[in-house]
Write an enzyme that holds these catalytic residues in place. Structure first.
Site, mmCIF file in Angstrom:
data_model
loop_
_atom_site.group_PDB
_atom_site.id
_atom_site.type_symbol
_atom_site.label_atom_id
_atom_site.label_comp_id
_atom_site.label_asym_id
_atom_site.label_seq_id
_atom_site.Cartn_x
_atom_site.Cartn_y
_atom_site.Cartn_z
ATOM 1 N N LYS A 24 -20.893 -5.038 22.287
ATOM 2 C CA LYS A 24 -20.258 -4.555 23.514
ATOM 3 C C LYS A 24 -21.217 -3.561 24.163
ATOM 4 O O LYS A 24 -21.872 -2.779 23.457
ATOM 5 C CB LYS A 24 -18.928 -3.877 23.176
ATOM 6 C CG LYS A 24 -18.124 -3.437 24.399
ATOM 7 C CD LYS A 24 -16.788 -2.799 23.966
ATOM 8 C CE LYS A 24 -15.931 -2.406 25.165
ATOM 9 N NZ LYS A 24 -14.646 -1.791 24.760
ATOM 10 N N SER A 81 -10.635 -3.832 26.954
ATOM 11 C CA SER A 81 -11.873 -3.692 27.679
ATOM 12 C C SER A 81 -13.049 -4.421 27.029
ATOM 13 O O SER A 81 -14.094 -4.567 27.650
ATOM 14 C CB SER A 81 -12.232 -2.209 27.785
ATOM 15 O OG SER A 81 -12.489 -1.680 26.500
ATOM 16 N N SER A 107 -8.185 -2.412 23.052
ATOM 17 C CA SER A 107 -9.326 -3.100 23.662
ATOM 18 C C SER A 107 -10.050 -4.092 22.772
ATOM 19 O O SER A 107 -10.929 -4.804 23.249
ATOM 20 C CB SER A 107 -10.332 -2.077 24.192
ATOM 21 O OG SER A 107 -9.840 -1.459 25.353
#
Lengths: 486, 486
Positions: free
Chosen positions: B76, B151, B175
């Site tokens: 990420k 997210s 997330s």
């Protein structure tokens, strides 16, 4: 109309830079004077993703301070974020302690000079002391309308020491600041270097009519980095506030700066534009937990504190409170004194004190030397005191010997006395011979004395000492002279 | 080959039937072919990937390979990677290259995993749909008109679209779990403090936790085991021994007590999600687990508490992005304040600004007690609810998300509607518990539904063990979306 009798109320907030190796939340060095930004690591410049890790050495120093002032070392304290934007504050917040500080309460006892040559005792209570990080420095010169940022200082550990509003004059404020300065150096948590910013004072000053219970509105003078400026700034501020009120004005709460060039204070920001710092506990740091074992260990490592040593000097050596306080103004001075007494004997403790505080201090002052760099060692001074005590030399000759030691003319007092023939004459026959000579040559003084002029006697003693090149024992000269004239 | 389980890939690597370079090349080719549709990646690092793959092949050859050596993976874009852009999905950091690796990145590098790129995410991890990214929205591989969740939507989509077998993510309020559910893969967020946050760009420090994505629970266990561990650079990292997260994979479900929170099944879940969740729970029962009803009476307060605490911390965490030292700085400005305002106004997107404003407000003088302190009290109540529930069960199960993936743009104009999507996930972060989401079938439009399992502190292995047993008996996790290739 009688003038109002104004009472001054002062509280100090003092930032002491802790003498750790590295910063409070990072491993970067805190050494002074490096090239800009070479001592700023990722944590100090607040790169994305970095996190603070508390330096235990800073905590240990806070514990030491708490113990030294008889405060409570909080079993649990909390680091909070103080949020504001400034280029020398890379994270946009300063990590400090807000609601729960590491040190709570405590007090410092001090002697305040009364301005008439004496001194009085005063206790100043402390509110708290808390750990925090310093900001970097903004450099406004040399950047052609831009501002340079040096983050070497960012993250330097500070212990902010907050007093109660217990001081009633600039003299008390300075005495307190000096005592605190001495203490933090004594317990070795701060180098006390005021020029380098290791010890910075903020003074909260207000005035009120004497007898009024509530405090007047205060103004805070920021960043005073010398005792002289502290005194000047407070004195100016007091007069400014009194003048304002007496002219019908009202003091507005404000933060002010002291300008050493003009000797004036001027407002930096008023209460209205005070920041809302939005303090909240820093979620990157766990609460600081200090258990009793840690406190006990630090307690065991603490040196004898100045107050205890001062009491010992008064009790064991019979020194006055003033002398004992002077000798414990710094750990180095106290150690030097202790070394002198150890070598010269406790019976001579008072003489040792007089020499350390008198001739030695004056000479060191003049030469701008620290006592640790004294050319006259404690052993040498003790040797000198011993010769005074056993009447080998008089005080007057001792001053000569001291000067000789200072300038390295001999290894010891004995060597100098021997080499320069300064040994005191105590042979009464020899002294009598000198006196006879002096009396014969000073008939006028003799007659004046006999006519009742006491001063003439002193002149004759002086002549005798001069004739003996200062070596005659003054007590014996007095005694024999009295007999001869009697 | 990259569609196989990690165990099978590792065996093939050891048997030399495939090389790490071939795997990396396959992964890069898949990205090349598929990511035009999905936009899962912000940065693809072909050169770095191939170099890491060659190094992995050397390790495989010399016998020093571990279970992740040679496995392609994506990080990420919230994790700092030395020498590779780390944008955090924001214009603010669009040009930022980190000079250091996050702890998680170092660990996985050391394990020999091959990073192929950085995945798309909601800006600064704020969002539930991946639509707030500066790099444009990520699309759901099952239906590119739908959101992938957020997210960590890029990581979830990259794994779901079979571009990489594993990926890292972070979970502050769901997330990892929520995009795992919406993309039909397995994702786990461990106990707070198990994965170092060092180098993970902070959104809400007390809630942020790194996590793992894979297709199966077994592969999640392999990745998560490599990510967990004490890191002295993160003060909230727990110092304890970390077990192998795969330790309980072979543990049968018989005797496992699964708690079903009354509040999670009362209302809010759409019918298609309810049907899939009920069926999955029935499967657990069939496999030997017993079901107990439990209660989390304060669960409904989790969203308001979360949307006070997370923005409060974010407002402070994001203060460092001021345009002074790195990141976006406005081209034109009149003074310092103008530079701050313009740089931040231009650099941050609307959702980030919204949360900074909310956070600043709740920490403000006069509002702090009513919002921040109250939210912290709720947080404690929520944690107590879980503790009470875990006295009656070993694992809590329920939906991950109230609906299947919704359409791109559908909720962007109504942030509160979007926040409500976090209803089942945020309480876990407030309590700091471990939780995972695994595929549990399909709902409306053939879109995946996730089942959430919540465990006791440090019971990651139990969660993964239960999910693995479920996955041994079902094939939801093996279903792959048909992604159009360029």
């Amino acid at each position: 109309m009688s003038r109002t009798d104004w009472e001054v109320v002062i509280g100090l907030e003092i930032h002491t830079q802790l003498n750790t190796q590295s910063k409070i939340f990072s491993g970067a060095s805190i050494a002074f004077g490096a090239e800009p930004n070479v001592q700023a690591c990722g944590v100090d410049i607040a790169l994305p993703g970095v996190l603070p890790v508390l330096n235990k050495g800073a905590v240990e120093r806070a514990i030491r301070f708490g113990l030294a002032i008889g405060a409570t070392v909080a079993p649990k304290s909390v680091f909070a974020r103080k949020n504001y934007f400034y280029p020398d504050l890379p994270k946009g917040y300063q990590i400090s302690q807000f609601e729960l500080p590491v040190v709570v309460g405590g007090h410092i006892d001090l002697l305040v000079p009364d301005g008439k040559g004496g001194a009085y005792e005063k206790r100043v209570n402390l509110t708290r002391a808390h750990l925090e990080e310093d900001a970097g420095k903004s450099l406004h010169e040399d950047f052609h309308g831009m501002t340079g940022i040096d983050l070497n200082r960012a993250g330097t550990p500070l212990l902010e020491i907050v007093s109660e509003p217990d001081m009633r004059s600039s003299a008390e404020a300075v005495a307190y600041a000096r005592a605190l300065h001495a203490l933090v150096r004594w317990i070795d948590i701060c180098d006390g270097n005021m020029q380098e910013g290791s010890f910075r004072c903020d003074a909260n000053v207000s005035v009120r009519p004497r007898g009024q219970a509530e405090f007047g509105t205060r103004r805070e003078i920021k960043n005073l980095n010398s005792f002289r400026f502290l005194q000047q700034a407070i004195d100016y501020e007091i007069q400014w506030q009194i003048d304002l009120i007496e002219d019908g004005g009202k003091v507005q709460q404000a933060t002010v700066l002291f300008d050493p060039d003009t000797g004036e204070t001027r407002a930096m920001r008023s209460k209205e534009d005070a920041h809302d710092y939005r303090y909240f506990p820093d979620p990157d740091l766990l609460p600081l937990v200090i258990d009793s074992a840690w406190i006990e260990r630090v307690k065991g490592e603490l040196p004898e504190l100045p107050a205890a040593l001062s009491a010992r000097f008064q009790g064991e050596y019979g020194l006055s409170a003033y002398d004992a306080t002077t000798l414990t103004a710094s750990r180095e001075t106290a150690q030097y004194y202790l070394d002198v007494v150890a070598a010269a004997g406790a019976a001579n403790a008072k003489t040792c004190a007089n020499w350390v505080m008198g001739d030695l201090a004056a000479r060191l002052n003049k030469a701008e030397l620290d006592i640790t760099a004294s050319p006259v060692s404690a052993a040498q001074l003790a040797g000198l005191v011993a010769r005074i005590a056993d009447n080998t030399i008089s005080n007057a000759i001792a001053k000569k010997v001291f000067e000789a030691l200072w300038s390295g003319e001999g290894e010891s007092a004995d060597a100098i006395i021997e080499a320069q023939g300064l040994k005191q004459v105590t042979d009464s026959g020899a002294i009598e011979a000198i006196i006879d000579e002096v009396l014969a040559a000073n008939q006028k003084s003799v007659e004046e004395f006999r006519a009742g002029k006491e001063k003439a006697f002193n002149a004759l003693v002086g002549q005798c000492m001069k004739a003996s090149k200062g070596k005659a024992n003054p007590a014996q000269v007095n005694e024999i002279l009295k007999k001869k004239l009697g | 080959m990259i569609d196989s389980s990690l165990k099978d890939i590792a065996a093939a690597l050891r048997a030399k039937t495939v090389s790490a370079v071939e795997l990396a090349t396959d992964s890069l080719a898949r990205i090349q072919a598929r990511d035009g549709q999905i936009n899962a990646f912000v940065t693809v690092d072909e050169g770095g990937a191939l170099a890491a793959a060659r190094a992995a092949d050397a390790r495989i050859k010399d016998g020093s390979a571990g279970p992740l050596t040679g496995i392609p993976l994506a990080h990420k874009d919230v994790f700092c990677t030395e020498g590779v852009l780390t944008t955090c999905g924001s214009k603010m950091l669009a040009n930022f290259t980190s000079p250091y690796d996050a702890h998680v990145v170092s660990l996985l590098k050391a394990a020999g995993a091959v990073m192929v790129g950085k995945t798309n995410m909601d800006e600064f991890a704020m969002g539930s749909s991946n639509e707030s990214s500066h790099a444009g929205p990520t699309r759901n591989p099952w239906d590119t008109t739908k959101v992938p969740g957020g997210s960590s939507g890029g990581s979830a989509a990259a794994v779901a679209a079979r571009m990489v077998p594993i990926a890292t993510g972070t979970d502050t309020g769901g997330s990892v779990r929520q995009p795992a559910a919406l993309c039909g893969i397995t994702g786990i967020k461990p106990t707070y403090g198990s994965v170092s946050r060092f180098g993970m760009i902070a959104y809400a420090s007390s809630l942020d936790q790194g996590g793992a994505f894979a297709r199966s629970a077994e592969d999640c266990a392999t990745l998560l085991t490599a990510m967990m561990g004490h890191d002295p650079r993160d003060s909230t990292s727990l110092e304890r021994s970390y077990d192998d997260c795969g330790a309980s994979l072979a543990q049968p479900l018989a005797g496992l007590r699964i708690g079903l929170p009354r509040e999670f099944f009362a209302e809010g879940m759409s019918d298609d999600v309810r049907a899939a969740v009920d069926a999955a729970i029935a499967e657990y029962r069939r496999l030997g687990a017993t079901l107990v009803e439990v209660s989390l009476p304060n669960a409904r307060l989790a969203i308001p508490a979360y949307y006070v605490i997370a923005p409060a911390e974010a407002s402070s965490n994001l203060s460092r992005f001021d345009g002074v030292r790195y990141g976006h700085r406005a081209a034109q400005y009149t003074d310092l304040n103008d530079m701050y305002c313009k740089s931040r106004a231009e650099g941050f997107g609307p959702e980030v600004k919204r949360r900074i404003l909310v956070g600043t407000y709740v920490l403000s003088h006069g509002y702090y007690d009513a919002y921040y302190i109250k939210a912290q009290k709720l947080r404690r109540l929520i944690a107590q609810d879980f503790a009470a529930a875990f006295e009656q069960c070993d694992i809590i199960a329920g939906p991950t998300n109230p609906t299947v993936a919704y359409g791109l743009g559908e909720k962007t104009s109504d942030p509160v509607q979007m926040y409500l999507g976090d209803i089942y996930t945020v309480a876990v972060n407030l309590a700091g518990l471990p939780a995972l989401s695994h595929p549990a079938g399909f709902g409306a439009g053939g879109l995946p539904v996730g089942l959430q399992l919540i465990g006791k502190y440090f019971h990651e292995a139990n969660l993964l063990g239960a999910a693995h047993q479920f996955q041994q008996a079902t094939d939801w996790h093996t279903r792959a979306p048909a992604v159009q290739e360029a």
